[in-house]
Design a protein around this motif. Structure first.
Motif, PDB file in Angstrom:
ATOM      1  N   ALA A  73       0.781  -1.241  -0.029  1.00 37.86           N
ATOM      2  CA  ALA A  73      -0.149   0.000  -0.032  1.00 37.86           C
ATOM      3  C   ALA A  73       0.855   1.265  -0.012  1.00 37.86           C
ATOM      4  CB  ALA A  73      -0.978  -0.068   1.151  1.00 37.86           C
ATOM      5  N   TYR A  74       2.026   1.142   0.811  1.00 39.19           N
ATOM      6  CA  TYR A  74       2.617   2.319   0.770  1.00 39.19           C
ATOM      7  C   TYR A  74       3.559   3.009  -0.514  1.00 39.19           C
ATOM      8  CZ  TYR A  74       6.152   5.686   2.952  1.00 39.19           C
ATOM      9  OH  TYR A  74       6.731   6.949   3.406  1.00 39.19           O
ATOM     10  N   PRO A  75       4.162   2.243  -1.171  1.00 33.01           N
ATOM     11  CA  PRO A  75       4.884   2.588  -2.532  1.00 33.01           C
ATOM     12  C   PRO A  75       4.097   3.539  -3.289  1.00 33.01           C
ATOM     13  CG  PRO A  75       5.755   0.584  -2.058  1.00 33.01           C
ATOM     14  CD  PRO A  75       4.567   0.827  -1.018  1.00 33.01           C
ATOM     15  N   PRO A  76       2.715   3.095  -3.686  1.00 30.74           N
ATOM     16  CA  PRO A  76       1.924   4.033  -4.804  1.00 30.74           C
ATOM     17  C   PRO A  76       1.438   5.214  -3.950  1.00 30.74           C
ATOM     18  CG  PRO A  76       1.115   1.508  -4.793  1.00 30.74           C
ATOM     19  CD  PRO A  76       2.109   1.775  -3.430  1.00 30.74           C
ATOM     20  N   TRP A  77       1.210   5.179  -2.855  1.00 28.03           N
ATOM     21  CA  TRP A  77       0.712   6.500  -1.754  1.00 28.03           C
ATOM     22  C   TRP A  77       1.818   7.353  -2.067  1.00 28.03           C
ATOM     23  CZ3 TRP A  77       1.642   9.011   2.674  1.00 28.03           C
ATOM     24  CH2 TRP A  77       0.600  10.046   3.037  1.00 28.03           C
ATOM     25  N   TYR A  78       3.098   6.893  -1.540  1.00 25.08           N
ATOM     26  CA  TYR A  78       4.474   7.688  -1.713  1.00 25.08           C
ATOM     27  C   TYR A  78       4.598   8.431  -2.833  1.00 25.08           C
ATOM     28  CZ  TYR A  78       9.186   8.982  -0.908  1.00 25.08           C
ATOM     29  OH  TYR A  78      10.382   9.676  -0.900  1.00 25.08           O
ATOM     30  N   LEU A  79       4.614   7.709  -3.981  1.00 26.81           N
ATOM     31  CA  LEU A  79       4.702   8.234  -5.356  1.00 26.81           C
ATOM     32  C   LEU A  79       3.692   9.383  -5.545  1.00 26.81           C
ATOM     33  CD1 LEU A  79       5.750   5.074  -7.399  1.00 26.81           C
ATOM     34  CD2 LEU A  79       7.129   6.968  -6.532  1.00 26.81           C
ATOM     35  N   ALA A  80       2.421   9.221  -4.892  1.00 31.58           N
ATOM     36  CA  ALA A  80       1.465  10.211  -4.978  1.00 31.58           C
ATOM     37  C   ALA A  80       1.703  11.596  -4.333  1.00 31.58           C
ATOM     38  CB  ALA A  80       0.011   9.739  -4.635  1.00 31.58           C
ATOM     39  N   GLN A  81       2.671  11.471  -3.281  1.00 32.05           N
ATOM     40  CA  GLN A  81       2.870  12.711  -2.438  1.00 32.05           C
ATOM     41  C   GLN A  81       3.984  13.229  -3.204  1.00 32.05           C
ATOM     42  OE1 GLN A  81       0.712  13.054   0.059  1.00 32.05           O
ATOM     43  NE2 GLN A  81      -0.129  11.104  -0.986  1.00 32.05           N
ATOM     44  N   HIS A  82       4.957  12.617  -3.769  1.00 35.20           N
ATOM     45  CA  HIS A  82       6.325  12.998  -4.222  1.00 35.20           C
ATOM     46  C   HIS A  82       6.509  12.593  -5.696  1.00 35.20           C
ATOM     47  CE1 HIS A  82       7.719  13.920  -0.056  1.00 35.20           C
ATOM     48  NE2 HIS A  82       7.378  12.511   0.162  1.00 35.20           N
ATOM     49  N   ARG A  83       6.342  13.858  -6.374  1.00 34.19           N
ATOM     50  CA  ARG A  83       6.320  13.658  -8.053  1.00 34.19           C
ATOM     51  C   ARG A  83       7.987  13.746  -8.216  1.00 34.19           C
ATOM     52  NH1 ARG A  83       3.892  15.525 -12.490  1.00 34.19           N
ATOM     53  NH2 ARG A  83       5.107  15.883 -14.360  1.00 34.19           N
ATOM     54  N   GLY A  84       8.223  12.588  -9.286  1.00 35.54           N
ATOM     55  CA  GLY A  84       9.551  12.442  -9.929  1.00 35.54           C
ATOM     56  C   GLY A  84      10.441  11.858  -8.995  1.00 35.54           C
ATOM     57  N   GLN A  85      10.166  10.819  -7.924  1.00 30.46           N
ATOM     58  CA  GLN A  85      11.002  10.310  -6.792  1.00 30.46           C
ATOM     59  C   GLN A  85      10.986   8.710  -7.444  1.00 30.46           C
ATOM     60  OE1 GLN A  85      10.829  11.014  -3.058  1.00 30.46           O
ATOM     61  NE2 GLN A  85      11.173  13.433  -3.310  1.00 30.46           N
ATOM     62  N   THR A  86      11.939   8.247  -6.626  1.00 36.35           N
ATOM     63  CA  THR A  86      12.323   6.912  -7.076  1.00 36.35           C
ATOM     64  C   THR A  86      12.261   5.867  -5.833  1.00 36.35           C
ATOM     65  OG1 THR A  86      13.422   7.198  -9.361  1.00 36.35           O
ATOM     66  CG2 THR A  86      13.776   5.054  -8.160  1.00 36.35           C
ATOM     67  N   ILE A  87      11.611   4.705  -5.761  1.00 33.69           N
ATOM     68  CA  ILE A  87      11.658   3.722  -4.831  1.00 33.69           C
ATOM     69  C   ILE A  87      12.516   2.427  -5.090  1.00 33.69           C
ATOM     70  CG2 ILE A  87      10.053   2.361  -3.311  1.00 33.69           C
ATOM     71  CD1 ILE A  87       7.895   4.233  -3.736  1.00 33.69           C
ATOM     72  N   LEU A  88      13.208   1.884  -4.296  1.00 31.04           N
ATOM     73  CA  LEU A  88      14.009   0.829  -4.361  1.00 31.04           C
ATOM     74  C   LEU A  88      13.630  -0.094  -3.382  1.00 31.04           C
ATOM     75  CD1 LEU A  88      16.314  -1.149  -5.239  1.00 31.04           C
ATOM     76  CD2 LEU A  88      17.719   0.129  -3.670  1.00 31.04           C
ATOM     77  N   ALA A  89      12.971  -1.203  -3.976  1.00 31.60           N
ATOM     78  CA  ALA A  89      12.529  -2.314  -3.003  1.00 31.60           C
ATOM     79  C   ALA A  89      13.221  -3.636  -2.945  1.00 31.60           C
ATOM     80  CB  ALA A  89      10.957  -2.740  -2.945  1.00 31.60           C
ATOM     81  N   CYS A  90      13.648  -4.290  -1.645  1.00 35.17           N
ATOM     82  CA  CYS A  90      14.431  -5.559  -1.765  1.00 35.17           C
ATOM     83  C   CYS A  90      13.916  -6.174  -0.808  1.00 35.17           C
ATOM     84  CB  CYS A  90      16.121  -5.082  -1.378  1.00 35.17           C
ATOM     85  SG  CYS A  90      16.696  -3.839  -2.289  1.00 35.17           S
ATOM     86  N   SER A  91      14.170  -7.601  -1.118  1.00 38.22           N
ATOM     87  CA  SER A  91      13.738  -8.653   0.012  1.00 38.22           C
ATOM     88  C   SER A  91      14.813  -9.860  -0.184  1.00 38.22           C
ATOM     89  CB  SER A  91      12.409  -9.215  -0.442  1.00 38.22           C
ATOM     90  OG  SER A  91      12.111 -10.241   0.538  1.00 38.22           O
ATOM     91  N   TYR A  92      14.810 -10.824   0.592  1.00 33.67           N
ATOM     92  CA  TYR A  92      15.813 -12.108   0.435  1.00 33.67           C
ATOM     93  C   TYR A  92      15.378 -12.939  -0.802  1.00 33.67           C
ATOM     94  CZ  TYR A  92      11.979 -15.296   1.601  1.00 33.67           C
ATOM     95  OH  TYR A  92      10.916 -16.022   1.663  1.00 33.67           O
ATOM     96  N   SER A  93      14.055 -12.764  -1.196  1.00 34.39           N
ATOM     97  CA  SER A  93      13.569 -13.182  -2.553  1.00 34.39           C
ATOM     98  C   SER A  93      13.481 -12.623  -3.600  1.00 34.39           C
ATOM     99  CB  SER A  93      12.464 -14.475  -2.300  1.00 34.39           C
ATOM    100  OG  SER A  93      11.914 -14.883  -3.364  1.00 34.39           O
ATOM    101  N   TYR A  94      13.963 -12.454  -4.786  1.00 32.13           N
ATOM    102  CA  TYR A  94      13.329 -11.356  -5.746  1.00 32.13           C
ATOM    103  C   TYR A  94      12.009 -11.563  -6.276  1.00 32.13           C
ATOM    104  CZ  TYR A  94      12.965  -8.886 -10.288  1.00 32.13           C
ATOM    105  OH  TYR A  94      12.875  -8.131 -11.034  1.00 32.13           O
ATOM    106  N   ASN A  95      11.705 -13.159  -6.100  1.00 28.13           N
ATOM    107  CA  ASN A  95      10.118 -13.514  -6.484  1.00 28.13           C
ATOM    108  C   ASN A  95       9.251 -12.839  -5.587  1.00 28.13           C
ATOM    109  OD1 ASN A  95      10.914 -14.919  -8.688  1.00 28.13           O
ATOM    110  ND2 ASN A  95      11.200 -16.923  -7.542  1.00 28.13           N
ATOM    111  N   LEU A  96       9.755 -12.813  -4.431  1.00 25.24           N
ATOM    112  CA  LEU A  96       8.455 -12.355  -3.294  1.00 25.24           C
ATOM    113  C   LEU A  96       8.628 -10.710  -3.407  1.00 25.24           C
ATOM    114  CD1 LEU A  96       6.925 -12.351  -0.596  1.00 25.24           C
ATOM    115  CD2 LEU A  96       9.232 -12.191   0.673  1.00 25.24           C
ATOM    116  N   ILE A  97       9.873 -10.076  -3.577  1.00 24.23           N
ATOM    117  CA  ILE A  97       9.674  -8.468  -3.808  1.00 24.23           C
ATOM    118  C   ILE A  97       8.914  -8.139  -5.202  1.00 24.23           C
ATOM    119  CG2 ILE A  97      11.871  -8.059  -4.532  1.00 24.23           C
ATOM    120  CD1 ILE A  97      10.306  -6.219  -1.833  1.00 24.23           C
TER     121      ILE A  97
END
Length: 501
Positions: A73-97
Motif C-alpha cells: 500500500a505504501y509505495p503507490p501512495w508515497y509516489l502520489a505525494q512526491h512527484r519525480g521520485q524513485t523507490i528501491l524495494a528489496c527482499s531475500y527473494s526476488y520473486n517475493l519482492i
C-alpha cells in the motif's frame, strides 16, 4: 444540484481524501479496517513521507500485515505525494519482492484517477515500472547486485528468509557487505530507509545496525518500532503485559502453537532473538513446560533482586517464585514480578506474592532489604496482616561462581521454565547473554536464579515419607525381639548345663 453533480463532488472528495490520507488510501487499497498496530504503523510511515523520519525499522510477528502496509500500500501512495521520485524495494527473494511490485503496479493501474498519476505506457514490468509523473519503482534481491537509477526511498522487506541463512555467519557477513556496498550506494543523499522484518538472529542485519559497539552514531539514528505478539512492559500500543496482539486475528491456539518452537517464538514473534548458545548458561540446558504440566504439590520459595529506582535506564527489580517437587526438580513459576519500580510498589508486590504463593521463605541479597525496604515491609506487614520469613544472604563470590549451583542443576535438566509466560523470552535472552563478568546490560533474572541455587544448597533435605518411617520402625522391634529371645535361650541352656554337673 443534479445527481451527476453530486456524484462528481463525491468522487472529487474521495480523490482529495485518498491523496491526503494514508489511512483512507490503505483502507481502500487493502479492503479491511486497520487494527491498532496497523494504525500505529501507518502513522510511522506518514512520518517517513513527511521527512520527519529517515531511518525506520519495523519489527512485528509473521501474519501481522506489516508487508501489506509497507511494501504494497505504501509505495503507490508515497509516489502520489512526491512527484519525480524513485523507490528501491528489496527482499531475500526476488520473486517475493517482485510480487509486491506487481501488486503496487496493479493498484496504480486500478486507482490512477484517485492517486492522480498513472503508469507510463512503455514501462509496466512487475519488478520495474515508471509513472507519468516521473516516478519510478524497481526491486532487487538482497545479496544481489543492484543496477538502475538511484532512489529517494529504500525498502528492505524480510532481509533473511530462512533459519539456515540466519544461522550462517558467512551469509550474515555477505548480507552486511551487500547492505553497505550495493544497497546504500543506490540511495540518493538524504534518502529514507525502511526495514521490515521479524528477527531470526541477534547478529542479523538489524542487530548489527542497532549495535552501538559497531557504530554508535548509526545505531542512534534509527527509529525502531518493535511490536511483539505478547505485550511487554512499556508496550507502544498501551497493552497490558502479556496481552495478545490483534486478538481479532491471532487466536490463543495460534499463540500456543507458536510457543512450541522457543527459538522462533523469541525471535520472530517477540522480536528478541536469543544467542544459539550462551557464554555461561547453555541453550540445551533449557527445559520449558506448559501450564497444565506444573505439579501441584510443591515447596514454594521466592528469591529477589532489588533495584528500587524509577530513573530511566535503571535496572529492574525481579521477584522469582519457584517450587521444588519431591524429586528436587525446580519449577520457576509464571507469576514473577520484573520491572522498574519504586520502593512502595516493590513492597506491595512482595506482600501480594506472599499472599498468593505462601512461600516457606524469601531470599534476597544482604543489604537490599535491611538497608532500604525493611522498615516499610514491617509496617505494611502489620497493616495488611501478611507475614513471611526474610532470609538475606551475603554474596561472597563473583557472579559466575555464584551462579554455578543453579547452572549445574540446569545442566542436569532439573530446572523447568514456563514457556507460556509473557516474560519468558526476555528471561531466555538474558540467560543466553549472561557472562557474569560484570559487563552484562541486564542480569536481574539471572541473579534471582543464582539465589535459588545458593538457597537450595543450604536447605536440609526433606524427611522420608511417613510410610518409609513406619516400615523402618516395624522391622527394628522384630530384630530386637529376636536378639533378646536368643540371649535368654542361651542363658537357660547354660543353667541347665551347670545343674547336670
Amino acid at each position: 444540484m443534479n445527481i451527476a453533480s453530486v456524484q462528481q463532488l463525491r468522487e472529487l472528495q474521495l480523490r482529495l481524501d485518498v491523496r491526503a490520507s494514508f489511512y483512507r488510501w490503505s483502507h481502500l487499497a487493502l479492503g479491511f479496517e486497520q487494527a491498532a498496530h496497523q494504525k500505529f504503523l501507518i502513522n510511522e510511515l506518514i512520518m517517513v513521507t513527511k521527512g520527519q523520519t529517515d531511518r525506520l525499522i519495523v519489527m512485528m510477528p509473521p501474519g501481522s500485515a506489516k508487508s501489506y502496509y509497507c511494501s504494497v500500500a505504501y509505495p503507490p501512495w508515497y509516489l502520489a505525494q512526491h512527484r519525480g521520485q524513485t523507490i528501491l524495494a528489496c527482499s531475500y527473494s526476488y520473486n517475493l519482492i517482485e510480487g509486491f511490485g506487481r501488486r503496487c503496479r496493479n493498484l496504480v493501474d486500478i486507482h490512477h484517477q484517485l492517486l492522480g498519476y498513472n503508469l507510463a505506457r512503455d514501462s509496466k514490468a512487475a519488478g520495474e515500472w515508471e509513472t507519468d509523473n516521473d516516478g519510478r519503482y524497481f526491486c532487487a534481491g538482497t545479496n544481489a547486485g543492484i543496477a538502475g537509477h538511484r532512489a529517494n526511498l529504500g525498502i528492505i522487506d524480510d532481509p533473511i528468509g530462512s533459519w539456515e541463512d540466519a544461522n550462517s555467519k558467512l551469509y550474515r557477513d555477505k548480507q552486511w557487505e551487500w547492505y553497505w556496498q550495493d544497497f546504500i550506494p543506490r540511495l540518493k543523499p538524504g534518502a529514507a530507509r525502511v526495514i521490515v522484518c521479524n528477527r531470526r538472529h541477534e547478529d542479523d542485519l538489524v542487530g548489527r545496525l542497532l549495535d552501538p559497539r559497531r557504530d554508535p552514531t548509526e545505531a542512534s539514528r534509527w527509529r525502531v518500532i518493535s511490536i511483539p505478539m505478547l505485550a511487554k512492559e512499556g508496550d507502544v500500543l498501551g497493552r497490558q503485559v502479556g496481552e495478545r496482539l490483534w486478538p481479532e486475528w491471532f487466536t490463543p491456539a495460534m499463540v500456543e502453537e507458536a510457543q512450541k518452537n522457543q527459538k522462533a517464538w523469541s525471535g520472530m514473534y517477540q522480536q528478541e532473538p536469543t544467542p544459539e548458545s550462551g557464554d555461561f548458561f547453555k541453550r540445551n540446558w533449557i527445559v520449558t513446560y506448559q501450564a497444565e504440566e506444573l505439579p501441584k504439590n510443591l515447596r514454594i520459595y521466592v528469591t529477589s533482586d532489588h533495584a528500587v529506582s524509577e530513573e530511566k535506564g535503571a535496572h529492574k527489580t525481579c521477584f522469582t517464585p519457584f517450587g521444588v517437587d519431591e524429586d528436587d526438580h525446580i519449577w520457576i513459576l509464571p507469576d514473577n514480578f520484573w520491572k522498574v519500580a519504586s520502593p512502595g510498589e516493590c513492597v506491595e508486590e512482595m506482600l501480594n506474592m506472599v499472599e498468593r504463593r505462601r512461600p516457606i521463605c524469601w531470599v534476597a541479597e544482604k543489604g537490599h532489604i535491611s538497608k532500604s525496604l525493611w522498615p516499610l515491609i514491617q509496617k505494611r506487614m502489620k497493616e495488611r496482616g501478611i507475614y513471611f520469613v526474610m532470609n538475606e544472604k551475603t554474596p561472597v563470590r563473583n557472579k559466575r561462581a555464584r551462579a554455578g549451583s543453579i547452572a549445574g542443576r540446569m545442566q542436569m535438566l532439573h530446572v523447568h521454565f514456563p514457556a507460556f509466560a509473557a516474560w519468558w523470552p526476555d528471561a531466555l535472552f538474558e540467560m543466553m547473554s549472561f557472562t557474569g563478568n560484570g559487563d552484562d546490560k541486564s542480569d536481574d533474572f539471572c541473579d534471582t536464579l543464582s539465589h535459588i541455587g545458593g538457597m537450595l544448597d543450604e536447605t536440609t533435605k526433606a524427611s522420608k515419607p511417613k510410610h518409609d518411617l513406619e516400615e523402618s520402625l516395624t522391622v527394628k522391634p522384630q530384630l530386637n525381639w529376636q536378639w533378646l529371645h536368643e540371649q535368654k535361650a542361651a542363658q537357660t541352656k547354660g543353667t541347665q548345663n551347670v545343674d547336670d554337673r
